[in-house]
Design a protein around this motif. Structure first.
Motif, short mmCIF file in Angstrom:
data_model
loop_
_atom_site.label_atom_id
_atom_site.label_comp_id
_atom_site.label_asym_id
_atom_site.label_seq_id
_atom_site.Cartn_x
_atom_site.Cartn_y
_atom_site.Cartn_z
N HIS A 138 -16.90 17.32 62.25
CA HIS A 138 -15.77 18.45 62.70
C HIS A 138 -15.89 18.82 64.30
N GLN A 139 -14.93 18.34 65.10
CA GLN A 139 -14.93 18.77 66.39
C GLN A 139 -14.79 20.16 66.51
N LEU A 140 -15.50 21.11 67.19
CA LEU A 140 -15.21 22.47 67.73
C LEU A 140 -14.72 22.53 68.95
N ALA A 141 -15.64 22.53 70.00
CA ALA A 141 -15.41 22.76 71.54
C ALA A 141 -16.40 21.77 72.38
N LYS A 145 -20.23 20.32 67.55
CA LYS A 145 -19.58 19.77 66.35
C LYS A 145 -20.20 20.64 65.09
N THR A 146 -19.84 20.61 64.03
CA THR A 146 -20.48 21.22 62.85
C THR A 146 -19.95 20.18 61.55
N ASN A 147 -20.97 20.39 60.58
CA ASN A 147 -20.81 19.63 59.20
C ASN A 147 -19.75 20.11 58.21
N SER A 148 -19.30 21.46 58.69
CA SER A 148 -18.14 21.95 57.55
C SER A 148 -17.61 23.12 58.34
N LEU A 149 -16.19 23.12 58.15
CA LEU A 149 -15.32 24.17 58.68
C LEU A 149 -15.27 25.31 57.85
N ARG A 150 -16.16 25.37 56.88
CA ARG A 150 -16.05 26.54 55.62
C ARG A 150 -17.48 27.27 55.51
N CYS A 151 -17.85 28.44 55.28
CA CYS A 151 -18.82 28.89 55.04
C CYS A 151 -18.63 29.97 53.77
N ARG A 221 -12.08 37.46 54.09
CA ARG A 221 -11.78 36.38 55.01
C ARG A 221 -11.79 36.65 56.44
N ASP A 222 -13.07 36.03 56.69
CA ASP A 222 -13.56 36.30 58.13
C ASP A 222 -13.28 34.70 58.78
N THR A 223 -13.49 34.78 60.24
CA THR A 223 -13.55 33.44 61.06
C THR A 223 -14.74 33.59 62.19
N LEU A 224 -14.88 32.46 62.36
CA LEU A 224 -15.94 32.23 63.58
C LEU A 224 -15.35 31.22 64.53
N TRP A 225 -15.23 31.93 65.74
CA TRP A 225 -14.25 30.88 66.78
C TRP A 225 -15.42 30.69 67.74
N ILE A 226 -15.58 29.48 67.90
CA ILE A 226 -16.89 28.68 68.65
C ILE A 226 -16.31 28.45 70.24
N GLU A 227 -17.03 29.00 71.10
CA GLU A 227 -16.72 28.66 72.50
C GLU A 227 -17.94 27.80 73.18
N ALA A 228 -17.71 26.69 73.59
CA ALA A 228 -18.82 25.79 74.53
C ALA A 228 -18.20 25.83 75.91
N SER A 233 -12.84 26.69 70.71
CA SER A 233 -12.39 25.75 69.57
C SER A 233 -10.95 25.85 69.13
N PRO A 234 -10.32 24.69 68.72
CA PRO A 234 -8.67 24.84 68.36
C PRO A 234 -8.70 25.51 67.12
N GLU A 235 -9.58 25.53 66.48
CA GLU A 235 -9.40 25.91 64.99
C GLU A 235 -10.93 26.67 64.66
N PRO A 236 -10.87 27.63 63.57
CA PRO A 236 -12.28 28.20 63.31
C PRO A 236 -13.14 28.00 62.31
N ILE A 237 -14.30 28.27 62.07
CA ILE A 237 -15.06 28.06 60.76
C ILE A 237 -14.58 29.20 59.92
N ALA A 238 -14.04 29.05 58.97
CA ALA A 238 -13.68 30.12 57.99
C ALA A 238 -14.83 30.49 57.02
N VAL A 239 -14.96 31.60 56.78
CA VAL A 239 -16.15 32.49 56.17
C VAL A 239 -15.58 33.23 55.15
N ASN A 240 -15.90 33.28 53.90
CA ASN A 240 -15.51 33.92 52.83
C ASN A 240 -16.66 34.50 51.67
#
Length: 358
Positions: A138-141, A145-151, A221-228, A233-240
């Motif tokens: 999953h491309q972030l910025a 990259k990350t292995n999952s867009l959910r936590c 329902r929280d989000t992590l917006w990654i900045e490199a 990043s165009p979409e966040p990692i969703a946390v719940n």
């Protein structure tokens, strides 16, 4: 579909099979779990057939089978099984993108949901060797990259703290400056390194500290917006997380047990762009009051149930649920209603609603 005649060795006394299932079910299986053992992801789908007998005197029809993961599918007889007759359910497990120990559940519902059975499959999956780009798809910025867009945290009791780790990888050949922006709406905090070296994997520590009080139940329902390097990043990692009450460890204490009928509400095919209602039953089969800590209607749904409402032991409550149909033709609308209660066995339940447009 017609079932083939089974081997004579399978025709053991049904009473021996009955030890492994609930007495309400007329379907008795030769086994209720199957371990595929050590398998390679590269070898693809593995299959096992569970065999069963209808020990009742009446025909039984399997209406639906639900699996705990899209990686599991099942084939089952669609015609009624007469009393004393045999059948089989074939389960397929796709190990793609899994690794290590895998546990999956198969739920079997007979027509009218008169009975319910569960089967389980296990496997220990050897993954296909991959590089960073494949392991972190999953491309972030930039090159991060990350292995999952959910936590997903799962259950967290009020007053408790829990930490999960999100992995990021810099697949590029230069170091990257990292920053993370969060919503911080539910007591969430984040720890992360300020720089990720080239070809480096780093851990982001996400922590929830759940407050106490009536307003601190239900799903976060929280989000992590990654900045490199200044690029977001165009979409966040969703946390719940699912915030529940802290239950006593005394197993003998009085406790409620919630029963919902039906738990999946189908409205059928209706004209588009309208709101439709149905009545469901919520009961308490336990021995203490069932309390609804949080009632959340999502995605165009509603329910005539309020936070703090109670159901006495042995009582039932008729509840109206509704869903708004899509304004487009030939579409399916699925909504959900989340219920957080003091039922210690399953304190969070999702009620699903489905409606189709004509």
């Amino acid at each position: 579909m017609k079932l083939k005649t089974l081997l004579i060795a399978f025709m053991m006394p049904a009473l021996l099979w009955a030890q492994e299932t609930t007495p309400q079910s007329p379907l008795q299986f030769d086994s209720y779990e199957w371990n595929f053992g050590n398998i390679d992801e590269a070898d693809g789908i593995v299959t096992h057939t569970f065999q069963f007998v209808n020990i009742s005197k009446e025909p039984v029809q399997i209406e639906n089978i639900a699996t705990s993961c899209g990686c599991v599918t099942a084939q089952y007889p669609t015609q009624p099984i007469e009393g004393g007759k045999y059948g089989e359910i074939t389960v397929h497990l796709n190990p793609a993108r899994t690794q290590g120990e895998v546990f999956r559940e198969i739920e079997i519902f007979t027509k009218g949901r008169r009975s319910y059975d569960r089967l389980f499959v296990f496997a220990d999956v050897n993954p296909i060797p991959m590089g960073l780009n494949e392991l972190y798809p999953h491309q972030l910025a930039g090159t991060v990259k990350t292995n999952s867009l959910r936590c997903n945290f799962g259950y967290i009791a009020q007053g408790e703290t829990m930490t999960r780790v999100v992995s990021l990888a810099n697949v590029g050949d230069k170091p990257v400056n990292l920053s993370i922006h969060t919503t911080k709406g539910y007591g969430m905090s984040v720890q992360y390194p300020e720089v990720i070296d080239a070809q480096e994997i780093v851990s982001i520590r996400v922590t929830y500290k759940i407050s106490t009080g009536k307003q601190h139940f239900g799903m976060t329902r929280d989000t992590l917006w990654i900045e490199a390097d200044g690029v977001r990043s165009p979409e966040p990692i969703a946390v719940n997380a699912l915030r529940i009450e802290k239950f006593s460890e005394n197993e003998n204490r009085p406790k409620p047990v919630m029963r919902i009928e039906p738990a999946y509400v189908e409205f059928g095919s209706k004209p588009p762009g309208k709101n439709y209602k149905k009545t469901i039953t919520i009961g308490n089969t336990g021995n203490s009051d069932l309390v609804f800590h949080d009632v959340e209607a999502c995605q165009g749904t509603s329910i005539t149930l309020k936070n703090g409402q109670k159901i006495k032991p042995g009582k039932e409550l008729k509840v109206t649920v509704s869903i708004t149909n899509s304004s487009s033709e030939n579409e399916t609308t699925i909504g959900s209603i989340n219920l957080t209660t003091n039922d210690p066995t399953r304190p969070f339940r999702e009620l699903r609603l489905q409606i189709d447009t004509k």
